[in-house]
Design an enzyme around this catalytic site. Structure first.
Site, short mmCIF file in Angstrom:
data_model
loop_
_atom_site.label_atom_id
_atom_site.label_comp_id
_atom_site.label_asym_id
_atom_site.label_seq_id
_atom_site.Cartn_x
_atom_site.Cartn_y
_atom_site.Cartn_z
N ASP A 147 8.32 -4.15 -6.11
CA ASP A 147 8.81 -2.79 -5.87
C ASP A 147 8.26 -1.91 -6.99
OD1 ASP A 147 10.29 -0.39 -5.89
OD2 ASP A 147 12.05 -1.38 -5.06
N ASP A 166 1.26 6.32 -2.36
CA ASP A 166 0.92 6.22 -0.94
C ASP A 166 1.82 5.18 -0.27
OD1 ASP A 166 -0.42 6.67 1.45
OD2 ASP A 166 -1.97 5.17 1.03
N PRO A 174 11.42 0.41 3.24
CA PRO A 174 11.08 -0.38 2.05
C PRO A 174 10.72 0.46 0.83
CG PRO A 174 10.01 -1.28 4.01
CD PRO A 174 10.61 0.02 4.41
#
Length: 287
Positions: A147, A166, A174
């Site tokens: 993450d 992006d 997510p």
């Protein structure tokens, strides 16, 4: 056509792919072949070959890129901010996906290090296998599967000159940890004294039904002293797509780098044109 028995994805006939449209309807694509279907820990990954568009990537039923025109999106995403920086050496890419942003960044000889972070390793692996290899294994590139909000929270390395955000634009998906004020405040802290940041800002054409782009713009305005918007039409999205530039220690968009050779879409004229926004969009952003 048969009726769709779920909210998105392949029709039971496997001849069509259904994508929910922001207007409340659907976009329906004619499928030539199904390349791969995969459920990762984070999202459903579909790579299908479409009529007109070629091999195309869908994540949770939303089109991400197509073989026919991915270069338009990725050249627009990368080159305006790379050229604004006087000497981009260290680049952070938030969202590797198909690796096309890495390809564009490495066109600049000043680049010495690229850290490319993606939460979903399976997207990267499957894209490299089925959508064409990109130079993610270049010696200058470090891939991190994490993450990105957690990555930058704990980051203690050298600051970045350029950051490309992006990630998927589903504010509850997510990438939800990226679409937070805390993310951009921390990102600002790990930038060089002179730095440029670009964020893909979702649909601008459907702006009166899509709160995403305005939400992202307001987050950036709270962090960056200069935030500039640009937009262009992405054919496979059938949409005007908006991008946001955040500047630190740089006060204007004057290009300071030459355009790399062999680009298919972006040039000097394109760079001038994309920063001229239509009146309704300027009014919505308050610029």
């Amino acid at each position: 056509m048969r009726n769709l028995n779920r909210k998105w994805g392949l029709d039971p006939s496997r001849e069509f792919y259904w994508e929910p449209d922001i207007s409340g309807g659907y976009r329906v694509y004619k499928v030539k072949s199904v390349v791969v279907e995969h459920q990762s820990p984070y999202q459903k990954i579909d790579i299908v070959e479409l009529e007109t568009w070629g091999k195309s990537l869908f994540l949770d039923g939303t089109l991400q890129s197509t073989e026919a025109d991915e270069f338009i999106y990725h050249e627009l995403l990368v080159h305006p901010i790379m050229r604004v920086h006087p000497s981009p050496r260290r680049v952070l890419i938030c969202g590797v996906g198909e690796g096309k942003s890495v390809r564009e960044v490495l066109r600049y000889p000043t680049v010495k290090k690229v850290i490319a972070v993606d939460i979903d390793k399976q997207v990267v692996i499957l894209s490299q296998k089925y959508l064409g290899r990109t130079p993610i294994d270049d010696i200058r590139v470090k891939l991190v599967y994490q993450d990105v909000a957690e990555f930058i929270k704990d980051y203690k390395g050298e600051p970045f000159d350029v950051v490309i955000v992006d990630v998927t634009d589903d504010l509850d998906g997510p990438a939800r940890s990226v679409h937070q004020l805390s993310f951009y405040k921390r990102l600002y802290e790990i930038l060089s004294d002179k730095a440029t940041v670009v964020v893909q800002g979702t649909s601008a054409f459907s702006m009166f039904k899509n709160p995403g782009f305005l939400y992202i713009y307001r987050l950036l305005k709270e962090v960056f002293p200069f935030v500039i918007s640009y937009a262009d039409y992405i054919p496979s999205f059938s949409d005007l797509w908006i991008f946001f530039v955040g500047l630190k220690g740089i006060k204007d968009l004057t290009p300071r780098q030459h355009i790399p050779p062999d680009l298919k879409y972006y040039d000097e004229y394109t760079n001038e044109r994309i920063f001229t926004l239509a009146k309704p969009l300027r009014e919505k952003l308050g610029v």
